[in-house]
Design a protein around this motif. Structure first.
Motif, PDB file in Angstrom:
ATOM      1  N   GLY A 193     -16.685  17.729   1.624  1.00  0.00           N
ATOM      2  CA  GLY A 193     -17.210  18.847   0.853  1.00  0.00           C
ATOM      3  C   GLY A 193     -16.159  19.555   0.016  1.00  0.00           C
ATOM      4  O   GLY A 193     -16.492  20.338  -0.863  1.00  0.00           O
ATOM      5  N   SER A 194     -14.882  19.284   0.298  1.00  0.00           N
ATOM      6  CA  SER A 194     -13.779  19.897  -0.463  1.00  0.00           C
ATOM      7  C   SER A 194     -12.798  18.836  -0.937  1.00  0.00           C
ATOM      8  O   SER A 194     -11.599  19.079  -1.008  1.00  0.00           O
ATOM      9  N   GLU A 195     -13.301  17.656  -1.260  1.00  0.00           N
ATOM     10  CA  GLU A 195     -12.435  16.558  -1.688  1.00  0.00           C
ATOM     11  C   GLU A 195     -11.766  16.879  -3.026  1.00  0.00           C
ATOM     12  O   GLU A 195     -12.286  17.661  -3.809  1.00  0.00           O
ATOM     13  N   PHE A 196     -10.643  16.248  -3.258  1.00  0.00           N
ATOM     14  CA  PHE A 196      -9.945  16.354  -4.533  1.00  0.00           C
ATOM     15  C   PHE A 196     -10.456  15.262  -5.453  1.00  0.00           C
ATOM     16  O   PHE A 196     -10.811  14.177  -5.005  1.00  0.00           O
ATOM     17  N   GLU A 197     -10.485  15.553  -6.739  1.00  0.00           N
ATOM     18  CA  GLU A 197     -10.934  14.573  -7.737  1.00  0.00           C
ATOM     19  C   GLU A 197      -9.736  13.833  -8.316  1.00  0.00           C
ATOM     20  O   GLU A 197      -8.681  14.425  -8.454  1.00  0.00           O
ATOM     21  N   ARG A 256      -2.124  20.567  -0.226  1.00  0.00           N
ATOM     22  CA  ARG A 256      -2.671  19.329   0.334  1.00  0.00           C
ATOM     23  C   ARG A 256      -1.804  18.860   1.482  1.00  0.00           C
ATOM     24  O   ARG A 256      -0.615  19.165   1.549  1.00  0.00           O
ATOM     25  N   ILE A 257      -2.397  18.096   2.388  1.00  0.00           N
ATOM     26  CA  ILE A 257      -1.619  17.562   3.505  1.00  0.00           C
ATOM     27  C   ILE A 257      -1.786  16.052   3.598  1.00  0.00           C
ATOM     28  O   ILE A 257      -2.774  15.475   3.144  1.00  0.00           O
ATOM     29  N   ALA A 258      -0.759  15.455   4.200  1.00  0.00           N
ATOM     30  CA  ALA A 258      -0.741  14.009   4.407  1.00  0.00           C
ATOM     31  C   ALA A 258      -0.008  13.726   5.710  1.00  0.00           C
ATOM     32  O   ALA A 258       0.727  14.569   6.227  1.00  0.00           O
ATOM     33  N   PHE A 259      -0.213  12.528   6.223  1.00  0.00           N
ATOM     34  CA  PHE A 259       0.464  12.058   7.428  1.00  0.00           C
ATOM     35  C   PHE A 259       1.322  10.872   7.021  1.00  0.00           C
ATOM     36  O   PHE A 259       0.812   9.851   6.586  1.00  0.00           O
ATOM     37  N   ARG A 260       2.641  11.013   7.153  1.00  0.00           N
ATOM     38  CA  ARG A 260       3.583   9.990   6.713  1.00  0.00           C
ATOM     39  C   ARG A 260       4.020   9.125   7.897  1.00  0.00           C
ATOM     40  O   ARG A 260       4.278   9.619   8.980  1.00  0.00           O
ATOM     41  N   PHE A 261       4.112   7.825   7.634  1.00  0.00           N
ATOM     42  CA  PHE A 261       4.646   6.860   8.604  1.00  0.00           C
ATOM     43  C   PHE A 261       5.324   5.766   7.790  1.00  0.00           C
ATOM     44  O   PHE A 261       4.744   5.217   6.861  1.00  0.00           O
ATOM     45  N   LEU A 268       0.849  -1.189   0.000  1.00  0.00           N
ATOM     46  CA  LEU A 268       0.000   0.000   0.000  1.00  0.00           C
ATOM     47  C   LEU A 268       0.882   1.235   0.000  1.00  0.00           C
ATOM     48  O   LEU A 268       1.798   1.355   0.820  1.00  0.00           O
ATOM     49  N   ASP A 269       0.631   2.164  -0.908  1.00  0.00           N
ATOM     50  CA  ASP A 269       1.379   3.419  -0.959  1.00  0.00           C
ATOM     51  C   ASP A 269       0.729   4.469  -0.060  1.00  0.00           C
ATOM     52  O   ASP A 269       1.381   5.075   0.775  1.00  0.00           O
ATOM     53  N   HIS A 270      -0.562   4.683  -0.250  1.00  0.00           N
ATOM     54  CA  HIS A 270      -1.281   5.654   0.577  1.00  0.00           C
ATOM     55  C   HIS A 270      -2.763   5.312   0.590  1.00  0.00           C
ATOM     56  O   HIS A 270      -3.234   4.528  -0.230  1.00  0.00           O
ATOM     57  N   LEU A 271      -3.462   5.894   1.512  1.00  0.00           N
ATOM     58  CA  LEU A 271      -4.914   5.834   1.516  1.00  0.00           C
ATOM     59  C   LEU A 271      -5.409   7.246   1.764  1.00  0.00           C
ATOM     60  O   LEU A 271      -4.647   8.116   2.187  1.00  0.00           O
ATOM     61  N   VAL A 272      -6.677   7.485   1.486  1.00  0.00           N
ATOM     62  CA  VAL A 272      -7.250   8.819   1.650  1.00  0.00           C
ATOM     63  C   VAL A 272      -8.276   8.766   2.773  1.00  0.00           C
ATOM     64  O   VAL A 272      -9.160   7.911   2.790  1.00  0.00           O
ATOM     65  N   ASN A 307       6.992   3.926   4.987  1.00  0.00           N
ATOM     66  CA  ASN A 307       6.951   4.159   3.550  1.00  0.00           C
ATOM     67  C   ASN A 307       5.533   4.378   3.032  1.00  0.00           C
ATOM     68  O   ASN A 307       5.271   4.223   1.844  1.00  0.00           O
ATOM     69  N   GLN A 308       4.613   4.721   3.926  1.00  0.00           N
ATOM     70  CA  GLN A 308       3.228   4.943   3.542  1.00  0.00           C
ATOM     71  C   GLN A 308       2.786   6.324   4.021  1.00  0.00           C
ATOM     72  O   GLN A 308       3.454   6.966   4.812  1.00  0.00           O
ATOM     73  N   LYS A 309       1.610   6.728   3.542  1.00  0.00           N
ATOM     74  CA  LYS A 309       1.040   7.972   4.035  1.00  0.00           C
ATOM     75  C   LYS A 309      -0.473   7.923   3.930  1.00  0.00           C
ATOM     76  O   LYS A 309      -1.044   7.107   3.211  1.00  0.00           O
ATOM     77  N   ILE A 310      -1.082   8.819   4.702  1.00  0.00           N
ATOM     78  CA  ILE A 310      -2.519   9.030   4.664  1.00  0.00           C
ATOM     79  C   ILE A 310      -2.732  10.432   4.106  1.00  0.00           C
ATOM     80  O   ILE A 310      -2.288  11.416   4.708  1.00  0.00           O
ATOM     81  N   ASN A 311      -3.378  10.530   2.941  1.00  0.00           N
ATOM     82  CA  ASN A 311      -3.720  11.831   2.380  1.00  0.00           C
ATOM     83  C   ASN A 311      -5.035  12.282   3.002  1.00  0.00           C
ATOM     84  O   ASN A 311      -5.927  11.467   3.241  1.00  0.00           O
ATOM     85  N   LEU A 312      -5.167  13.574   3.242  1.00  0.00           N
ATOM     86  CA  LEU A 312      -6.354  14.102   3.901  1.00  0.00           C
ATOM     87  C   LEU A 312      -7.251  14.849   2.926  1.00  0.00           C
ATOM     88  O   LEU A 312      -6.788  15.689   2.160  1.00  0.00           O
ATOM     89  N   HIS A 313      -8.532  14.509   2.967  1.00  0.00           N
ATOM     90  CA  HIS A 313      -9.583  15.270   2.289  1.00  0.00           C
ATOM     91  C   HIS A 313     -10.509  15.815   3.368  1.00  0.00           C
ATOM     92  O   HIS A 313     -10.754  15.141   4.369  1.00  0.00           O
ATOM     93  N   VAL A 314     -11.022  17.005   3.156  1.00  0.00           N
ATOM     94  CA  VAL A 314     -12.032  17.567   4.048  1.00  0.00           C
ATOM     95  C   VAL A 314     -13.383  17.400   3.362  1.00  0.00           C
ATOM     96  O   VAL A 314     -13.529  17.732   2.176  1.00  0.00           O
TER      97      VAL A 314
END
Length: 126
Positions: free
Chosen positions: A53-57, A37-42, A5-9, A44-51
């Motif tokens: 109502g303001s998600e990225f496509e 954009r922001i993410a939380f890295r741990f 897994l590379d990242h999840l949202v 070799n993976q990361k969690i990308n953040l969407h808020v």
């Protein structure tokens, strides 16, 4: 075919509260990328953040806060995790308990993030 897994949202309702949880309580590294954009890295993976109502496509079909159930393997013994959670005044809702992980037995505690996602923090059992 799939290696890792590379990242999840993660979709949240409050970016500030979510950032505080993942950086202070979970001790992940805050990363910025793209156009603010922001993410939380741990590791070799990361969690990308969407808020919400303001998600990225593109995005999930039904991105909703609080729908995730995630398990993380700790880099320190679970007793240290429990002590850290207590120091952060973050409640454990269950555990420590034994569970079956992807590769072997694990010992886990469960907490909830600010959006009530279920977060399992585990240590591998030898």
């Amino acid at each position: 075919m799939i290696d890792h897994l590379d990242h999840l949202v993660l979709t949240c309702t409050n970016a500030e509260a979510t950032t505080k949880f993942y950086t202070q309580v979970m001790q992940m590294q805050l990363e910025t990328f793209g156009a603010g954009r922001i993410a939380f890295r741990f590791g070799n993976q990361k969690i990308n953040l969407h808020v919400r109502g303001s998600e990225f496509e593109p995005k999930a079909h039904l991105p909703v806060p609080g729908a995730l159930d995630l398990c993380f393997i700790a880099s320190v013994p679970l007793d240290q995790v429990v002590a850290h959670l207590a120091a952060c005044n973050w409640p454990i809702i269950e555990g420590p308990v034994e569970r079956t992980g992807a590769t072997q037995k694990i010992r886990s505690v469960y907490v909830r993030d600010p959006d009530l996602n279920l977060i399992e923090i585990s240590e591998l059992m030898g």
